[in-house]
Write an enzyme that holds these catalytic residues in place. Sequence first.
Site, PDB file in Angstrom:
ATOM      1  N   PHE A 125      11.491  30.005  30.166  1.00 27.05           N
ATOM      2  CA  PHE A 125      10.043  29.927  30.014  1.00 27.05           C
ATOM      3  C   PHE A 125       9.618  28.451  29.950  1.00 27.05           C
ATOM      4  O   PHE A 125      10.369  27.593  29.463  1.00 27.05           O
ATOM      5  CB  PHE A 125       9.621  30.698  28.753  1.00 27.05           C
ATOM      6  CG  PHE A 125       8.146  30.705  28.509  1.00 27.05           C
ATOM      7  CD1 PHE A 125       7.289  31.281  29.422  1.00 27.05           C
ATOM      8  CD2 PHE A 125       7.615  30.117  27.373  1.00 27.05           C
ATOM      9  CE1 PHE A 125       5.916  31.277  29.212  1.00 27.05           C
ATOM     10  CE2 PHE A 125       6.255  30.108  27.141  1.00 27.05           C
ATOM     11  CZ  PHE A 125       5.405  30.692  28.069  1.00 27.05           C
ATOM     12  N   ASP A 141      17.620  27.072  22.131  1.00 25.13           N
ATOM     13  CA  ASP A 141      16.382  27.829  22.315  1.00 25.13           C
ATOM     14  C   ASP A 141      16.783  29.308  22.222  1.00 25.13           C
ATOM     15  O   ASP A 141      17.252  29.906  23.197  1.00 25.13           O
ATOM     16  CB  ASP A 141      15.718  27.504  23.654  1.00 25.13           C
ATOM     17  CG  ASP A 141      14.357  28.195  23.793  1.00 25.13           C
ATOM     18  OD1 ASP A 141      14.112  29.156  23.028  1.00 25.13           O
ATOM     19  OD2 ASP A 141      13.562  27.787  24.650  1.00 25.13           O
ATOM     20  N   HIS A 167      14.955  34.302  22.674  1.00 24.25           N
ATOM     21  CA  HIS A 167      15.307  35.666  23.111  1.00 24.25           C
ATOM     22  C   HIS A 167      16.429  36.257  22.264  1.00 24.25           C
ATOM     23  O   HIS A 167      16.886  37.357  22.564  1.00 24.25           O
ATOM     24  CB  HIS A 167      15.816  35.645  24.562  1.00 24.25           C
ATOM     25  CG  HIS A 167      14.830  35.162  25.571  1.00 24.25           C
ATOM     26  ND1 HIS A 167      15.121  35.043  26.904  1.00 24.25           N
ATOM     27  CD2 HIS A 167      13.541  34.774  25.438  1.00 24.25           C
ATOM     28  CE1 HIS A 167      14.071  34.600  27.565  1.00 24.25           C
ATOM     29  NE2 HIS A 167      13.097  34.413  26.697  1.00 24.25           N
ATOM     30  N   GLN A 176       6.547  35.595  19.052  1.00 21.26           N
ATOM     31  CA  GLN A 176       5.399  35.955  19.885  1.00 21.26           C
ATOM     32  C   GLN A 176       5.504  37.449  20.246  1.00 21.26           C
ATOM     33  O   GLN A 176       6.577  38.054  20.165  1.00 21.26           O
ATOM     34  CB  GLN A 176       5.398  35.002  21.102  1.00 21.26           C
ATOM     35  CG  GLN A 176       4.436  35.307  22.204  1.00 21.26           C
ATOM     36  CD  GLN A 176       5.063  36.186  23.268  1.00 21.26           C
ATOM     37  OE1 GLN A 176       6.280  36.321  23.335  1.00 21.26           O
ATOM     38  NE2 GLN A 176       4.229  36.803  24.077  1.00 21.26           N
ATOM     39  N   LYS A 205       8.498  39.435  21.730  1.00 21.31           N
ATOM     40  CA  LYS A 205       9.864  39.156  21.275  1.00 21.31           C
ATOM     41  C   LYS A 205      10.473  40.306  20.461  1.00 21.31           C
ATOM     42  O   LYS A 205       9.770  41.174  19.958  1.00 21.31           O
ATOM     43  CB  LYS A 205       9.885  37.862  20.450  1.00 21.31           C
ATOM     44  CG  LYS A 205       9.435  36.638  21.238  1.00 21.31           C
ATOM     45  CD  LYS A 205      10.289  36.403  22.468  1.00 21.31           C
ATOM     46  CE  LYS A 205       9.975  35.110  23.195  1.00 21.31           C
ATOM     47  NZ  LYS A 205       8.669  35.041  23.831  1.00 21.31           N
ATOM     48  N   ARG A 221       4.190  15.308   4.815  1.00 24.74           N
ATOM     49  CA  ARG A 221       4.365  15.221   3.348  1.00 24.74           C
ATOM     50  C   ARG A 221       5.851  15.185   2.983  1.00 24.74           C
ATOM     51  O   ARG A 221       6.698  15.600   3.774  1.00 24.74           O
ATOM     52  CB  ARG A 221       3.708  16.415   2.655  1.00 24.74           C
ATOM     53  CG  ARG A 221       2.203  16.434   2.808  1.00 24.74           C
ATOM     54  CD  ARG A 221       1.577  17.535   1.961  1.00 24.74           C
ATOM     55  NE  ARG A 221       0.137  17.420   1.991  1.00 24.74           N
ATOM     56  CZ  ARG A 221      -0.669  18.125   2.817  1.00 24.74           C
ATOM     57  NH1 ARG A 221      -0.160  19.018   3.648  1.00 24.74           N
ATOM     58  NH2 ARG A 221      -1.971  17.942   2.778  1.00 24.74           N
ATOM     59  N   TYR A 279      -2.127  14.062  -0.994  1.00 20.18           N
ATOM     60  CA  TYR A 279      -2.644  13.251   0.118  1.00 20.18           C
ATOM     61  C   TYR A 279      -1.753  12.039   0.357  1.00 20.18           C
ATOM     62  O   TYR A 279      -2.213  10.899   0.366  1.00 20.18           O
ATOM     63  CB  TYR A 279      -4.095  12.850  -0.153  1.00 20.18           C
ATOM     64  CG  TYR A 279      -5.037  14.036  -0.068  1.00 20.18           C
ATOM     65  CD1 TYR A 279      -5.180  14.752   1.117  1.00 20.18           C
ATOM     66  CD2 TYR A 279      -5.758  14.451  -1.180  1.00 20.18           C
ATOM     67  CE1 TYR A 279      -6.005  15.862   1.190  1.00 20.18           C
ATOM     68  CE2 TYR A 279      -6.591  15.557  -1.108  1.00 20.18           C
ATOM     69  CZ  TYR A 279      -6.708  16.256   0.086  1.00 20.18           C
ATOM     70  OH  TYR A 279      -7.530  17.351   0.163  1.00 20.18           O
ATOM     71  N   ARG A 315       2.310  25.191   9.754  1.00 15.76           N
ATOM     72  CA  ARG A 315       2.878  26.188   8.837  1.00 15.76           C
ATOM     73  C   ARG A 315       2.543  27.606   9.295  1.00 15.76           C
ATOM     74  O   ARG A 315       1.428  27.911   9.700  1.00 15.76           O
ATOM     75  CB  ARG A 315       2.320  25.959   7.420  1.00 15.76           C
ATOM     76  CG  ARG A 315       2.614  24.591   6.854  1.00 15.76           C
ATOM     77  CD  ARG A 315       2.036  24.441   5.442  1.00 15.76           C
ATOM     78  NE  ARG A 315       0.600  24.616   5.383  1.00 15.76           N
ATOM     79  CZ  ARG A 315      -0.289  23.611   5.358  1.00 15.76           C
ATOM     80  NH1 ARG A 315       0.111  22.350   5.377  1.00 15.76           N
ATOM     81  NH2 ARG A 315      -1.584  23.844   5.295  1.00 15.76           N
TER      82      ARG A 315
HETATM   83  C1  LIG Z   1      12.922  30.921  26.286  1.00 20.98           C
HETATM   84  C2  LIG Z   1      11.662  30.676  25.514  1.00 20.98           C
HETATM   85  N1  LIG Z   1      11.518  29.536  24.821  1.00 20.98           N
HETATM   86  C3  LIG Z   1      10.426  29.269  24.098  1.00 20.98           C
HETATM   87  C4  LIG Z   1       9.386  30.174  24.038  1.00 20.98           C
HETATM   88  C5  LIG Z   1       8.153  29.771  23.291  1.00 20.98           C
HETATM   89  O1  LIG Z   1       7.820  30.581  22.258  1.00 20.98           O
HETATM   90  P1  LIG Z   1       6.271  30.753  21.812  1.00 20.98           P
HETATM   91  O2  LIG Z   1       5.602  31.582  22.838  1.00 20.98           O
HETATM   92  O3  LIG Z   1       6.377  31.412  20.472  1.00 20.98           O
HETATM   93  O4  LIG Z   1       5.689  29.383  21.720  1.00 20.98           O
HETATM   94  C6  LIG Z   1       9.493  31.391  24.723  1.00 20.98           C
HETATM   95  C7  LIG Z   1       8.486  32.452  24.722  1.00 20.98           C
HETATM   96  O5  LIG Z   1       7.483  32.702  24.713  1.00 20.98           O
HETATM   97  C8  LIG Z   1      10.653  31.638  25.497  1.00 20.98           C
HETATM   98  O6  LIG Z   1      10.780  32.778  26.213  1.00 20.98           O
END
Ligand SMILES: Cc1ncc(COP(=O)(O)O)c(C=O)c1O
Length: 416
Positions: free
Chosen positions: A96, A167, A170, A193, A196, A225, A232, A242
């Site tokens: 992605f 990463d 998935h 997201q 997922k 922080r 602050y 967050r």
């Molecule tokens: C392989 C991969 N990396 C990163 C992301 C980014 O995640 P997000 O959509 O939560 O920003 C996604 C998916 O959406 C993804 O499929």
Amino acid sequence: MTSLALLGGTPTRTRPFTVWPIFGKADEQRLLQTLRSGKWGKLNGAQVAEFEHRFASRHGCRHGLGVVNGTVSLRLGLMAAGIRAGDEVIVPPYTFYATASAVIEANAVPVFADVDLDSFNLDPAAAEAAVTSRTRAIIPVHFAGQPADMSAIMKLARKRSLVVIEDAAHAHGAAYRKRPAGSLGHLGSFSFQSSKNLTCGEGGIITTNDDALAERCRSLHNCGRIPAGVWYEHHLLGGNYRLGEFQGALLNSQLDRLEAQSDTRDRNGQYLAARLAQLPGVHPQKRPATCTRHSYHLFMLRLDSRAFGAPRSAVIEALRAEGIPCSGGYPLSLHRQPMFQNQAFGPYLPQVRGKLDYRKTRCPNSDLICQEQGFWIEHSVLLGPRADMDDIVRAFEKVHAHRAALADWSRKNSKA
Ligand SMILES: Cc1ncc(COP(=O)(O)O)c(C=O)c1O
């Protein structure tokens, strides 16, 4: 066997597959409890903290840091690791957008190294060939939920002093040599997201066993922080990234389902791969023995049209008409996207503009998968009983049996 549903026959299946997301009373209770507590932000609530602890320990890590999404988690990981302007970061092109866009937003240069044609994961030899004196990090993607070749990648990282950020967007619950995804590199990044395997709509988490990296990520996601500072007082360029308490609440109840769902996906995925591999030209993602649990965010295969006897696009249309939800996945390797071809990087990377040319990048395996052979089924389809997998197999067999008629239909349709 009736003729193809696409050509007026009876579909293999008319019932829907499992609908995602799955939720119930436990989710309602957690959300209501959070609503009524009046503590809706991470700074004063307990949901995100509970989730961070549970998710990190299930993924073999001492630290977990909930953030707004899985793009920000990658970017903060790079910043925490000390990536500087113009440093190079090796990424696969079959992934992605966010895997590479996060690198640019950290003001670093994504360098694409091709994927392996059988596993669809970053090829360690291609990654090694892409290393230069400016390389500082590698982001292997555990594509579709199958861990990348982490032994080879970590060996390369040790040899060239590189930071490895997994990463794992998935790969919730996936394992490599029985070690959880997210604990295999220096940092792990997950996404929650909507699509997922574990979701709260939007969200992400950074995982690590490195105390110093965890401390920097914590500061970066909370406006720079530091634990001993006053409110602050800001020490680093960070932001408010967050995760909110409603997301934390939902993730806590959803996490209770993850183990059982992961087992079901892995069992069904392996069964489906073994059955579909019997058909000519059908090459399911090859699973090395090091993959001790595949999280099957996607069930993926390569369809060799010539050996199968009909074009991929026609096979996909025919399967959809048979009642099987599927797609061809990414249409382009990432470096072929207009953003890279035109270097539309906004305010980032001014110092390398003109020296970069992604039109020269060569990743033939990724191109072949994107443009000709890739085939995806989404994870929720694997959450049903084995009979659902048998329906997919029957539909594939039917489409293959009618491949001549389908190829003919495709020829006529493409001329029209
Ligand atoms: C392989 C991969 N990396 C990163 C992301 C980014 O995640 P997000 O959509 O939560 O920003 C996604 C998916 O959406 C993804 O499929």
